[in-house]
Motif scaffolding. Sequence first.
Motif, short mmCIF file in Angstrom:
data_model
loop_
_atom_site.label_atom_id
_atom_site.label_comp_id
_atom_site.label_asym_id
_atom_site.label_seq_id
_atom_site.Cartn_x
_atom_site.Cartn_y
_atom_site.Cartn_z
N THR A 1 0.84 -1.20 0.00
CA THR A 1 0.00 0.00 0.00
C THR A 1 0.87 1.25 0.00
O THR A 1 0.61 2.21 -0.74
CB THR A 1 -0.95 0.00 1.22
OG1 THR A 1 -1.77 -1.17 1.15
CG2 THR A 1 -1.85 1.22 1.24
N THR B 1 -6.03 3.24 1.28
CA THR B 1 -6.90 2.20 0.73
C THR B 1 -6.07 1.12 0.06
O THR B 1 -4.92 1.35 -0.30
CB THR B 1 -7.90 2.79 -0.27
OG1 THR B 1 -8.85 1.78 -0.65
CG2 THR B 1 -7.23 3.30 -1.54
N ASN B 2 -6.68 -0.03 -0.08
CA ASN B 2 -6.07 -1.14 -0.79
C ASN B 2 -6.95 -1.39 -2.02
O ASN B 2 -7.93 -2.13 -1.94
CB ASN B 2 -6.01 -2.37 0.13
CG ASN B 2 -5.42 -3.56 -0.57
OD1 ASN B 2 -4.70 -3.42 -1.54
ND2 ASN B 2 -5.74 -4.74 -0.08
N PRO B 3 -6.62 -0.76 -3.16
CA PRO B 3 -7.50 -0.86 -4.33
C PRO B 3 -7.48 -2.26 -4.96
O PRO B 3 -6.56 -3.04 -4.72
CB PRO B 3 -6.91 0.17 -5.29
CG PRO B 3 -5.47 0.24 -4.91
CD PRO B 3 -5.43 0.02 -3.43
N SER B 4 -8.49 -2.53 -5.76
CA SER B 4 -8.56 -3.81 -6.47
C SER B 4 -7.47 -3.87 -7.52
O SER B 4 -6.92 -2.85 -7.95
CB SER B 4 -9.93 -3.95 -7.15
OG SER B 4 -10.02 -3.04 -8.23
N VAL B 5 -7.16 -5.09 -7.95
CA VAL B 5 -6.17 -5.28 -9.01
C VAL B 5 -6.63 -4.55 -10.27
O VAL B 5 -5.82 -3.92 -10.97
CB VAL B 5 -5.97 -6.79 -9.29
CG1 VAL B 5 -5.08 -6.99 -10.52
CG2 VAL B 5 -5.37 -7.48 -8.09
N GLY B 6 -7.92 -4.59 -10.56
CA GLY B 6 -8.46 -3.90 -11.74
C GLY B 6 -8.17 -2.41 -11.71
O GLY B 6 -7.82 -1.81 -12.74
N THR B 7 -8.30 -1.80 -10.54
CA THR B 7 -8.02 -0.37 -10.40
C THR B 7 -6.54 -0.09 -10.62
O THR B 7 -6.16 0.86 -11.31
CB THR B 7 -8.47 0.14 -9.01
OG1 THR B 7 -9.88 -0.05 -8.90
CG2 THR B 7 -8.14 1.61 -8.82
#
Length: 190
Positions: free
Chosen positions: A8, A48-54
């Motif tokens: 992160t 935040t820990n965004p999704s892989v897609g993001t």
Amino acid sequence: MSDLELLTQSLARNVKRWRTERGFTLDALATRAGVSRGMLIQIEQARTNPSVGTVVKIGDALGVSITTLLDYESGPTVRIVPPEQVVRLWSTEQGSYSALLAGTEAPGPLEMWEWRLMPGDASASDPHPAGTIELLHVTQGTLTLVVDGVDHPVPAGHSASFEANAPHTYGNRGSEPVVMTMAISVPFDR
């Protein structure tokens, strides 16, 4: 620090670094990536820990890989390329070749090449994107650099630079091999 916290923090640092290097505002990157400005702020502040897609969308918008965005090594990145990993992309039966010695992504593609041109050999190149610059230094022989149909002799010990958005050819019209080192900088498409 846990692995997740480390990633992160790395993502926060690298998104901000690449956004700044590319000259993007938060709004511009959000639009390019198709994510909200608020999400980018949270990512850059490591909240935040965004999704892989993001992360993929942001990487694509910045023109860098996910690996680059998640690189958690602190300090300057150093990559050593051993001789066995040098990539030859062009060669002739006479012994001419071009070899990609090293490359990087910042701020756009930047490559360093070694060239050897045997007597009588030449390699032609189509125009590169506008803003592409090539720098070369001849260490042996005399290179005949042809840019947009105009010959430019470059003898050993001399260097040259040119805008490579016109057809160009590297040639050896002499009787000894030409050896040169070349760097190519391609602008990042904003």
